[in-house]
Write a protein that holds these residues in place. Structure first.
Motif, PDB file in Angstrom:
ATOM      1  N   PRO A 102      -3.128   7.347  -7.093  1.00  0.00           N
ATOM      2  CA  PRO A 102      -3.878   7.438  -5.826  1.00  0.00           C
ATOM      3  C   PRO A 102      -4.204   8.876  -5.439  1.00  0.00           C
ATOM      4  O   PRO A 102      -3.432   9.792  -5.707  1.00  0.00           O
ATOM      5  CB  PRO A 102      -2.896   6.823  -4.818  1.00  0.00           C
ATOM      6  CG  PRO A 102      -1.547   7.079  -5.394  1.00  0.00           C
ATOM      7  CD  PRO A 102      -1.698   7.077  -6.890  1.00  0.00           C
TER       8      PRO A 102
ATOM      9  N   VAL B  56       2.024  -1.147   0.343  1.00  0.00           N
ATOM     10  CA  VAL B  56       2.419   0.010  -0.470  1.00  0.00           C
ATOM     11  C   VAL B  56       3.615   0.645   0.242  1.00  0.00           C
ATOM     12  O   VAL B  56       3.611   0.795   1.449  1.00  0.00           O
ATOM     13  CB  VAL B  56       1.249   1.030  -0.574  1.00  0.00           C
ATOM     14  CG1 VAL B  56       1.694   2.287  -1.279  1.00  0.00           C
ATOM     15  CG2 VAL B  56       0.082   0.385  -1.280  1.00  0.00           C
TER      16      VAL B  56
ATOM     17  N   LYS C 167      -4.815  -4.254  -4.824  1.00  0.00           N
ATOM     18  CA  LYS C 167      -3.443  -4.270  -4.287  1.00  0.00           C
ATOM     19  C   LYS C 167      -3.237  -3.128  -3.288  1.00  0.00           C
ATOM     20  O   LYS C 167      -2.332  -3.170  -2.476  1.00  0.00           O
ATOM     21  CB  LYS C 167      -2.442  -4.091  -5.425  1.00  0.00           C
ATOM     22  CG  LYS C 167      -2.395  -5.280  -6.347  1.00  0.00           C
ATOM     23  CD  LYS C 167      -1.272  -5.105  -7.363  1.00  0.00           C
ATOM     24  CE  LYS C 167      -1.565  -5.940  -8.581  1.00  0.00           C
ATOM     25  NZ  LYS C 167      -1.412  -5.251  -9.843  1.00  0.00           N
ATOM     26  N   TRP C 168      -4.079  -2.105  -3.376  1.00  0.00           N
ATOM     27  CA  TRP C 168      -3.856  -0.906  -2.562  1.00  0.00           C
ATOM     28  C   TRP C 168      -4.640  -0.878  -1.264  1.00  0.00           C
ATOM     29  O   TRP C 168      -4.346  -0.073  -0.384  1.00  0.00           O
ATOM     30  CB  TRP C 168      -4.240   0.342  -3.373  1.00  0.00           C
ATOM     31  CG  TRP C 168      -3.309   0.658  -4.480  1.00  0.00           C
ATOM     32  CD1 TRP C 168      -3.195   0.009  -5.669  1.00  0.00           C
ATOM     33  CD2 TRP C 168      -2.353   1.726  -4.522  1.00  0.00           C
ATOM     34  NE1 TRP C 168      -2.244   0.598  -6.446  1.00  0.00           N
ATOM     35  CE2 TRP C 168      -1.710   1.658  -5.769  1.00  0.00           C
ATOM     36  CE3 TRP C 168      -1.999   2.738  -3.627  1.00  0.00           C
ATOM     37  CZ2 TRP C 168      -0.710   2.555  -6.133  1.00  0.00           C
ATOM     38  CZ3 TRP C 168      -1.015   3.635  -3.994  1.00  0.00           C
ATOM     39  CH2 TRP C 168      -0.377   3.537  -5.237  1.00  0.00           C
TER      40      TRP C 168
ATOM     41  N   TRP D 206       1.096  11.443  -0.419  1.00  0.00           N
ATOM     42  CA  TRP D 206       1.864  10.699  -1.435  1.00  0.00           C
ATOM     43  C   TRP D 206       3.033  11.483  -1.990  1.00  0.00           C
ATOM     44  O   TRP D 206       2.976  12.712  -2.091  1.00  0.00           O
ATOM     45  CB  TRP D 206       0.964  10.341  -2.633  1.00  0.00           C
ATOM     46  CG  TRP D 206      -0.206   9.498  -2.285  1.00  0.00           C
ATOM     47  CD1 TRP D 206      -1.519   9.890  -2.288  1.00  0.00           C
ATOM     48  CD2 TRP D 206      -0.192   8.123  -1.879  1.00  0.00           C
ATOM     49  NE1 TRP D 206      -2.315   8.845  -1.907  1.00  0.00           N
ATOM     50  CE2 TRP D 206      -1.532   7.745  -1.659  1.00  0.00           C
ATOM     51  CE3 TRP D 206       0.814   7.175  -1.686  1.00  0.00           C
ATOM     52  CZ2 TRP D 206      -1.889   6.468  -1.246  1.00  0.00           C
ATOM     53  CZ3 TRP D 206       0.453   5.902  -1.279  1.00  0.00           C
ATOM     54  CH2 TRP D 206      -0.881   5.559  -1.065  1.00  0.00           C
TER      55      TRP D 206
ATOM     56  N   LEU E 198      -6.100   1.724   3.615  1.00  0.00           N
ATOM     57  CA  LEU E 198      -4.903   1.557   2.792  1.00  0.00           C
ATOM     58  C   LEU E 198      -4.126   0.308   3.215  1.00  0.00           C
ATOM     59  O   LEU E 198      -3.931   0.062   4.401  1.00  0.00           O
ATOM     60  CB  LEU E 198      -4.022   2.800   2.949  1.00  0.00           C
ATOM     61  CG  LEU E 198      -2.795   2.851   2.060  1.00  0.00           C
ATOM     62  CD1 LEU E 198      -3.189   3.052   0.610  1.00  0.00           C
ATOM     63  CD2 LEU E 198      -1.871   3.979   2.508  1.00  0.00           C
TER      64      LEU E 198
END
Ligand code: SAM
Length: 448
Positions: A372, A386, A319-320, A426, A382
């Motif tokens: 992450p 997200v 998903k990332w 992040w 990436l």
């Protein structure tokens, strides 16, 4: 700088070298002029406004009118450009003129920290090429790793080996770059300390060390492979004399390059010299060779010791990141991602070398969720879905200082913070606070 500071012993030895002009050389050192240049990262395009004109021998190199505070430019921390001395960017010509860069190549940058040449090489080679970026001094290898991560590389391995450690990788590399440790006279204009440290004895020691390094790494180059040798020393003992020694010692062809006369670079017959009184850049020497013996292929089979991730973890990770041919491997609890095409090579290198970083470190899967790593935010793999939070300049600096950040957003959980659309790192947004995950070791320590 006072001309009297320039070691007379050095200038005396330069008198017979092509392109040396004592008066002009002393004048340019006395002028105090500082040249600032940057090299743009093609993987992270942005609108660069303060650049003046292109470094003539580099597609991505630009001069700046003045030296800004790079520390307080978020795009510097985002890896959008590397601050690099202009002459060094000539490496680009050596690569472009001697190799087919569209092919998958195995490249070694042997003396790589802090990463100027490695990040440049990364921008020039294809995605299915592999760059081994090595630095023998551990603390410097960590700086190299940080810069490789910041540049967003996926097809790079950072190693911490003595050059001797590469002898056993016989016939493995298509290209080896040896940007050798040297007496440093080429940087006198910007580094007064280098002047006080300069001595004839050190030039001799450096020249012996350069020979040792080249002899150690030589077996690792394959037949017809290219070797690029460079120093930032003006001393013949570390430049043309090393070239002559190599021509005697190894089965090698000298590879001449095409240089435009208006570039101001001097061809000495044994290599290319950059004199600061002839061009906008510091002192550099560079020479290119092709190996004539050895084998064209190498056997990279080895024991398979790598732990792969399980199906559940793959589902979480997928998903990332952008979909592509990738493999995921585990080192303890942390998960790395490698380009699928390079997996066999990376596995082989892990067995042969002291690898401190490879591919992209993604993070850890805990209770079916990925925590992450900063490297994932910096990488170009990436996945966009997200969540992202765009910061203004003030917020970006607070974020990079790792201070408490106030942001208005309806989103929760892990979010990528960006400045001018470029990822910085992040945050984890909780109900009543924002956790700043910018790495402590990278934070800006100064106040504005
Ligand atoms: N290529 C780098 C760049 O563009 O950012 C600069 C490299 S600098 C000229 C030379 C490097 O060689 C330094 O990082 C230094 O630590 C490393 N070095 C020092 N002694 C060495 C040795 N004996 N063998 C290999 N590398 C060495």
């Amino acid at each position: 700088m006072l001309i009297s500071l320039l070691p007379q012993k050095l200038t005396e030895t330069l008198l017979n070298i092509n392109g040396f002009d004592k008066e002009a050389f002393e004048k340019v050192h006395a002028s105090g002029e500082q040249i600032t240049s940057i090299r743009l990262n093609p993987s992270k395009p942005f609108n660069a406004q303060d650049t003046t004109y292109n470094v003539p021998w580099s597609q991505y190199g630009f001069y700046l009118n003045e030296r800004p505070s790079f520390t307080f430019d978020p795009l510097f921390h985002a890896g959008c450009y590397y601050v690099q001395e202009a002459s060094s960017m000539f490496l680009e010509q050596a690569l472009k003129q001697t190799l087919d860069l569209s092919k998958p190549l195995k490249v070694l940058d042997l003396c790589a920290a802090p990463g100027g040449k490695s990040t440049h090489i990364h921008s020039l080679i294809s995605d299915d090429s592999l760059l081994v970026s090595n630095e023998v001094i551990r603390s410097r290898a960590n700086i190299l790793k940080d810069n490789i991560i910041k540049w967003g590389c996926e097809n790079v391995v950072v190693t911490n080996n003595d050059p001797k450690g590469f002898s056993k990788l016989e016939n493995y590399f298509d290209l080896i770059v040896v940007d050798a440790p040297c007496s440093g006279s080429g940087l006198f204009r910007r580094d007064n300390e280098a002047i006080t440290e300069w001595s004839e004895e050190n030039v001799e020691l450096c020249s012996q060390r350069q020979q040792r390094i080249l002899a150690d790494v030589w077996p690792a180059l394959k037949k017809n492979g290219i070797l690029i040798y460079s120093t930032c020393s003006y001393s013949k003992e570390e430049d043309e004399d090393i070239v002559n020694w190599m021509m005697k010692e190894f089965a090698i062809d000298y590879s001449p390059l095409t240089i435009h006369p208006e570039w101001g670079i001097v061809d000495t017959g044994g290599g290319y010299r950059f004199w600061p009184h002839k061009l906008n850049g510091e002192g550099l020497f560079l020479s290119v060779f092709q190996k004539k013996d050895g084998e064209e292929e190498t056997d990279i089979r080895g024991k398979n010791k790598i732990e792969r991730v399980n199906k559940k973890e793959i589902e979480v990770i997928n998903k990332w990141i952008k979909k592509d041919n990738r493999v995921f491997v585990k080192n303890g609890e942390t998960i790395y991602c490698w380009p699928g095409k390079l997996a066999n090579d990376l596995e082989f290198l892990l067995q042969q070398l002291h690898v401190i970083y490879s591919g992209v470190l993604l993070g850890e899967v805990v209770r079916e969720k990925l925590i992450p790593e900063h490297s994932l935010a910096m990488s170009t793999i990436l996945n966009d879905p997200v969540g992202r939070v765009e910061l203004n300049y003030e917020q970006a600096i607070i974020y990079l200082q790792r201070k408490d950040l106030q942001i208005e957003t309806g989103s929760k959980g892990w979010q990528l913070v960006t400045y001018k659309d470029q990822p910085l790192g992040w945050v984890n947004i909780l109900l009543n606070r924002v956790n700043n995950y910018y790495p402590k070791s990278l934070r800006i320590l100064k106040d504005r």
